[in-house]
Every structure is written in C-alpha cells, then in structure tokens.
Write a protein that holds these residues in place. Structure first.
Motif, PDB file in Angstrom:
ATOM      1  N   MET A   1       0.850  -1.195   0.000  1.00 57.15           N
ATOM      2  CA  MET A   1       0.000   0.000   0.000  1.00 57.15           C
ATOM      3  C   MET A   1       0.881   1.238   0.000  1.00 57.15           C
ATOM      4  O   MET A   1       2.091   1.150  -0.096  1.00 57.15           O
ATOM      5  CB  MET A   1      -0.926  -0.035   1.220  1.00 57.15           C
ATOM      6  CG  MET A   1      -1.946  -1.159   1.149  1.00 57.15           C
ATOM      7  SD  MET A   1      -2.969  -1.289   2.631  1.00 57.15           S
ATOM      8  CE  MET A   1      -1.812  -2.073   3.753  1.00 57.15           C
ATOM      9  N   ASP A   2       0.263   2.380   0.116  1.00 56.32           N
ATOM     10  CA  ASP A   2       0.992   3.647   0.038  1.00 56.32           C
ATOM     11  C   ASP A   2       1.784   3.870   1.319  1.00 56.32           C
ATOM     12  O   ASP A   2       1.342   4.540   2.239  1.00 56.32           O
ATOM     13  CB  ASP A   2       0.025   4.802  -0.189  1.00 56.32           C
ATOM     14  CG  ASP A   2       0.770   6.111  -0.423  1.00 56.32           C
ATOM     15  OD1 ASP A   2       1.987   6.062  -0.646  1.00 56.32           O
ATOM     16  OD2 ASP A   2       0.119   7.172  -0.384  1.00 56.32           O
ATOM     17  N   GLN A   3       2.976   3.253   1.355  1.00 55.03           N
ATOM     18  CA  GLN A   3       3.844   3.357   2.532  1.00 55.03           C
ATOM     19  C   GLN A   3       5.219   3.891   2.167  1.00 55.03           C
ATOM     20  O   GLN A   3       6.186   3.632   2.852  1.00 55.03           O
ATOM     21  CB  GLN A   3       4.003   1.973   3.192  1.00 55.03           C
ATOM     22  CG  GLN A   3       2.698   1.342   3.650  1.00 55.03           C
ATOM     23  CD  GLN A   3       2.895  -0.100   4.065  1.00 55.03           C
ATOM     24  OE1 GLN A   3       3.164  -0.969   3.241  1.00 55.03           O
ATOM     25  NE2 GLN A   3       2.782  -0.366   5.337  1.00 55.03           N
ATOM     26  N   GLY A   4       5.304   4.610   1.056  1.00 55.36           N
ATOM     27  CA  GLY A   4       6.613   5.063   0.609  1.00 55.36           C
ATOM     28  C   GLY A   4       7.298   3.961  -0.181  1.00 55.36           C
ATOM     29  O   GLY A   4       6.700   3.324  -1.031  1.00 55.36           O
ATOM     30  N   SER A   5       8.536   3.713   0.089  1.00 57.40           N
ATOM     31  CA  SER A   5       9.305   2.688  -0.620  1.00 57.40           C
ATOM     32  C   SER A   5       8.704   1.312  -0.394  1.00 57.40           C
ATOM     33  O   SER A   5       8.268   0.986   0.709  1.00 57.40           O
ATOM     34  CB  SER A   5      10.758   2.691  -0.122  1.00 57.40           C
ATOM     35  OG  SER A   5      11.419   1.502  -0.532  1.00 57.40           O
ATOM     36  N   PRO A   6       8.675   0.450  -1.432  1.00 60.01           N
ATOM     37  CA  PRO A   6       8.186  -0.913  -1.251  1.00 60.01           C
ATOM     38  C   PRO A   6       9.007  -1.721  -0.246  1.00 60.01           C
ATOM     39  O   PRO A   6       8.601  -2.803   0.156  1.00 60.01           O
ATOM     40  CB  PRO A   6       8.315  -1.514  -2.660  1.00 60.01           C
ATOM     41  CG  PRO A   6       8.323  -0.350  -3.581  1.00 60.01           C
ATOM     42  CD  PRO A   6       9.021   0.747  -2.828  1.00 60.01           C
ATOM     43  N   ASP A   7      10.168  -1.222   0.154  1.00 58.70           N
ATOM     44  CA  ASP A   7      11.031  -1.966   1.082  1.00 58.70           C
ATOM     45  C   ASP A   7      11.008  -1.389   2.492  1.00 58.70           C
ATOM     46  O   ASP A   7      11.865  -1.704   3.311  1.00 58.70           O
ATOM     47  CB  ASP A   7      12.484  -1.940   0.580  1.00 58.70           C
ATOM     48  CG  ASP A   7      12.647  -2.707  -0.715  1.00 58.70           C
ATOM     49  OD1 ASP A   7      11.995  -3.751  -0.857  1.00 58.70           O
ATOM     50  OD2 ASP A   7      13.404  -2.265  -1.583  1.00 58.70           O
ATOM     51  N   ASN A   8      10.014  -0.572   2.806  1.00 61.43           N
ATOM     52  CA  ASN A   8      10.114   0.185   4.054  1.00 61.43           C
ATOM     53  C   ASN A   8       9.957  -0.671   5.298  1.00 61.43           C
ATOM     54  O   ASN A   8      10.339  -0.257   6.369  1.00 61.43           O
ATOM     55  CB  ASN A   8       9.086   1.320   4.062  1.00 61.43           C
ATOM     56  CG  ASN A   8       7.668   0.814   4.287  1.00 61.43           C
ATOM     57  OD1 ASN A   8       7.310  -0.265   3.839  1.00 61.43           O
ATOM     58  ND2 ASN A   8       6.873   1.608   4.974  1.00 61.43           N
TER      59      ASN A   8
ATOM     60  N   PHE B   1      18.374 -15.678   4.124  1.00 64.27           N
ATOM     61  CA  PHE B   1      16.920 -15.680   3.998  1.00 64.27           C
ATOM     62  C   PHE B   1      16.257 -15.785   5.379  1.00 64.27           C
ATOM     63  O   PHE B   1      15.318 -15.039   5.681  1.00 64.27           O
ATOM     64  CB  PHE B   1      16.462 -16.842   3.118  1.00 64.27           C
ATOM     65  CG  PHE B   1      14.961 -16.986   3.065  1.00 64.27           C
ATOM     66  CD1 PHE B   1      14.188 -16.071   2.369  1.00 64.27           C
ATOM     67  CD2 PHE B   1      14.320 -18.023   3.723  1.00 64.27           C
ATOM     68  CE1 PHE B   1      12.806 -16.183   2.323  1.00 64.27           C
ATOM     69  CE2 PHE B   1      12.939 -18.147   3.699  1.00 64.27           C
ATOM     70  CZ  PHE B   1      12.181 -17.227   2.992  1.00 64.27           C
ATOM     71  N   LEU B   2      16.741 -16.686   6.217  1.00 58.96           N
ATOM     72  CA  LEU B   2      16.149 -16.835   7.547  1.00 58.96           C
ATOM     73  C   LEU B   2      16.292 -15.551   8.368  1.00 58.96           C
ATOM     74  O   LEU B   2      15.443 -15.231   9.199  1.00 58.96           O
ATOM     75  CB  LEU B   2      16.819 -17.981   8.300  1.00 58.96           C
ATOM     76  CG  LEU B   2      16.573 -19.399   7.785  1.00 58.96           C
ATOM     77  CD1 LEU B   2      17.233 -20.407   8.710  1.00 58.96           C
ATOM     78  CD2 LEU B   2      15.085 -19.704   7.665  1.00 58.96           C
ATOM     79  N   ASN B   3      17.342 -14.809   8.106  1.00 60.13           N
ATOM     80  CA  ASN B   3      17.655 -13.612   8.894  1.00 60.13           C
ATOM     81  C   ASN B   3      17.214 -12.333   8.197  1.00 60.13           C
ATOM     82  O   ASN B   3      17.691 -11.245   8.505  1.00 60.13           O
ATOM     83  CB  ASN B   3      19.176 -13.547   9.140  1.00 60.13           C
ATOM     84  CG  ASN B   3      19.506 -12.997  10.514  1.00 60.13           C
ATOM     85  OD1 ASN B   3      18.703 -13.060  11.439  1.00 60.13           O
ATOM     86  ND2 ASN B   3      20.700 -12.452  10.649  1.00 60.13           N
ATOM     87  N   ARG B   4      16.237 -12.455   7.263  1.00 64.97           N
ATOM     88  CA  ARG B   4      15.898 -11.344   6.371  1.00 64.97           C
ATOM     89  C   ARG B   4      15.289 -10.144   7.086  1.00 64.97           C
ATOM     90  O   ARG B   4      15.322  -9.029   6.562  1.00 64.97           O
ATOM     91  CB  ARG B   4      14.957 -11.833   5.271  1.00 64.97           C
ATOM     92  CG  ARG B   4      13.631 -12.388   5.773  1.00 64.97           C
ATOM     93  CD  ARG B   4      12.941 -13.194   4.675  1.00 64.97           C
ATOM     94  NE  ARG B   4      11.674 -13.786   5.143  1.00 64.97           N
ATOM     95  CZ  ARG B   4      11.603 -14.902   5.854  1.00 64.97           C
ATOM     96  NH1 ARG B   4      12.716 -15.548   6.195  1.00 64.97           N
ATOM     97  NH2 ARG B   4      10.432 -15.391   6.225  1.00 64.97           N
ATOM     98  N   VAL B   5      14.710 -10.334   8.267  1.00 62.92           N
ATOM     99  CA  VAL B   5      14.077  -9.216   8.967  1.00 62.92           C
ATOM    100  C   VAL B   5      15.068  -8.484   9.877  1.00 62.92           C
ATOM    101  O   VAL B   5      14.806  -7.396  10.368  1.00 62.92           O
ATOM    102  CB  VAL B   5      12.873  -9.721   9.791  1.00 62.92           C
ATOM    103  CG1 VAL B   5      12.147  -8.586  10.503  1.00 62.92           C
ATOM    104  CG2 VAL B   5      11.887 -10.437   8.879  1.00 62.92           C
ATOM    105  N   ARG B   6      16.240  -9.068  10.072  1.00 65.15           N
ATOM    106  CA  ARG B   6      17.202  -8.552  11.035  1.00 65.15           C
ATOM    107  C   ARG B   6      17.655  -7.133  10.701  1.00 65.15           C
ATOM    108  O   ARG B   6      17.761  -6.280  11.588  1.00 65.15           O
ATOM    109  CB  ARG B   6      18.417  -9.494  11.106  1.00 65.15           C
ATOM    110  CG  ARG B   6      19.545  -9.040  11.993  1.00 65.15           C
ATOM    111  CD  ARG B   6      19.139  -8.980  13.444  1.00 65.15           C
ATOM    112  NE  ARG B   6      20.300  -8.780  14.312  1.00 65.15           N
ATOM    113  CZ  ARG B   6      20.222  -8.333  15.551  1.00 65.15           C
ATOM    114  NH1 ARG B   6      19.044  -8.069  16.086  1.00 65.15           N
ATOM    115  NH2 ARG B   6      21.307  -8.175  16.273  1.00 65.15           N
ATOM    116  N   SER B   7      17.926  -6.861   9.426  1.00 62.71           N
ATOM    117  CA  SER B   7      18.415  -5.530   9.068  1.00 62.71           C
ATOM    118  C   SER B   7      17.370  -4.463   9.386  1.00 62.71           C
ATOM    119  O   SER B   7      17.701  -3.358   9.826  1.00 62.71           O
ATOM    120  CB  SER B   7      18.794  -5.480   7.584  1.00 62.71           C
ATOM    121  OG  SER B   7      17.671  -5.774   6.767  1.00 62.71           O
TER     122      SER B   7
END
Length: 285
Positions: free
Chosen positions: A74-81, A150-156
């Motif tokens: 949705m409209d949240q700025g960057s698709p990677d936010n 991949f398993l740690n993808r949310v860490r950053s």
C-alpha cells in the motif's frame, strides 16, 4: 499420560499448561534459496495462485515450495520500508505507480531451497512452478541468497528501527483465520474498505492460505471449518501516542466480520468474558 491435556497445551495460549522442554528433530540445512516475488492487481488471481501452490505439497513433488507468503503493498513510501531490501531500486517507481493507481497491490512471495545436489536444477523447477500463474506481466522479481540470509531477512530492519529508537514502540497487532469462501468478502470490506479509508498502514499486512489437513484437530487452536482457510495478519507498529487509531481499526474489522457473518477466528485472542471464550472455542468449548 494425559493426551487430552497434551494437545490442549498446543495452541492453548498458556491457558492449559506451559511447555518447558521439547525435542526437535534436525536435518541438514540447505545451502541457498531461490527467492521470488510476484505482483498482482487482481485479488482473485492472487488467491487462486496461492491455493494452487499450496495444493502441491508432497514431499517428493518437485513443484512443491518450501515457503509461501502473501502480503499487501500500500501507500507506505518505498516498497522496502518494512522488510529487508528486495525489489531493485530501478523498479521502485513503477511499483509505486501501480500502488498509486490501484490503492493496493498484492504480493506473492515464494521460495525453493537448494543444496549442492540440487543447485543445477532449481532454476528449472522454479520455472515450472511459475508456469500458468496469473501475476502481472513484467512484475516478477527474483534473487538467489544464502539460506541463513533468507532466515535472517528481517534482522536488518530490526537494527534500523533500533537505531532510530522505534523498535520498542507499541504493536497493536490483529491476527485472524478466515474461511476460503469468505476471503473475497474480507478483501472488499476490510482491505479495500476499512484499511484504505483509514489509511494507517505502518507495518506489513499478510494474507496467505493454509490446508486444514496439515493441522491436528486435537489441538486447542481454533481454525475455520473449511479445507482451505486464510491467515491475515495486521502487523502494525505505532507511535506511543497513535496506537489507539490502530486499536480502533482492529475493532472496526471485527465488527465488520460479525455484522456481515464472516466466520473469523482470532489467533492469539484476548477476551474478557466467558461468553466470548465460549463463542471462540465453539464445539471445542
């Protein structure tokens, strides 16, 4: 010694007992993953493709996936936010343009694991998986990453939020199980109604199907009584002075489901009366 109690503890939210020790079987980890995201502007195509993919779940079925998750853009700025970077930066403008045009774009995320033995065939297998799917032409994005990455993808994302002092903010989440037969009504009334109208979209919104046969009905966890049902997760985070807006939206969503007869079940519910718990557990009460 007491199997009824044992299974009640599974999915019981701590109400029947607490697991203090478990034995977990191990197996060799894969080396890498083929990671793909597909974009849809049509909810029906999005759900049909998800249901097709989870129907391929045999252990020896080469078209079976190791991971599947749907979400809303949705409209949240960057698709990677709200998660680790995935979409190429050069494609951000056309993705944002799509979201601006349609309000919501549906994103399907799929993964196949591979190791040294299968790394030469995984591209062919993934190509076969993608055949016949009805995502938007030109909006398929893929990459190869290590299994640990991949398993740690949310860490950053976690580290970024911590550096900004935003990690310990309130999280007014709402997690629901919805019958397949009513997920289109939920999309029209909630995603394209309540959510778009309120336009408070901080954090991911997940939506993906599951096979009832994969669940043990002896557990106290309550799921819809259909062969396929959907998980919807509103995983919002808010400021310390804005959480009430999200709570109000959660209440509106539940009121809408009750009013329109959508047989929704909450995952991780919090009820304050016996009557609410009786309604939640239904025949399991």
């Amino acid at each position: 010694m007491n199997s009824e109690l044992f299974y009640a503890v599974l999915g019981g939210l701590g109400q029947f007992g607490i697991i203090t020790r478990a034995r977990i079987p191990l197996q060799p980890a894969p080396k890498g993953v083929k990671w793909v995201r597909l974009l849809y502007d049509d909810f029906s195509s999005f759900t049909k493709d998800q249901e097709l993919l989870i129907s391929r779940n045999g252990r020896k079925d080469k078209s079976a996936l190791d991971y599947l998750e749907g979400s809303l853009l949705m409209d949240q700025g960057s698709p990677d936010n709200w998660r680790s970077s995935f979409f190429p930066h050069k494609d951000h403008p056309k993705i944002i343009s799509l979201i601006t045009k349609h309000g919501i774009i549906y994103c399907l995320e799929i993964v196949k694991h591979y190791d040294d033995r299968t790394k030469h065939t995984v591209d062919k297998e993934m190509k076969q998986v993608l055949q016949g799917l009805n995502y938007m032409p030109g909006f398929m994005f893929g990459k190869d990453v290590g299994y640990e990455e991949f398993l740690n993808r949310v860490r950053s994302g976690e580290l970024k939020l911590k550096s900004q002092g935003l990690w310990d903010a309130p999280h007014p989440w709402l997690n629901l199980f919805i019958p397949k037969s009513q997920i289109s009504d939920f999309n029209n009334g909630v995603f394209r109604g309540i959510v778009l109208e309120r336009n408070i979209t901080t954090g991911p919104v997940l939506v993906y199907p599951m096979n009832r046969q994969k669940w043990d009905d002896r557990m106290s966890a309550v799921i819809p009584d259909e062969e396929i049902f959907y998980t919807v997760g509103f995983l919002h985070s808010s400021g310390f002075d804005t959480w009430e807006a999200f709570e109000d939206q959660n209440k509106d969503i539940m009121r809408f489901c009750n009013k329109t007869g959508i047989m929704v079940k909450q995952y991780l519910p919090h009820y304050s009366t016996k009557e609410e718990w009786v309604h939640h557990f239904g025949s399991k009460w």
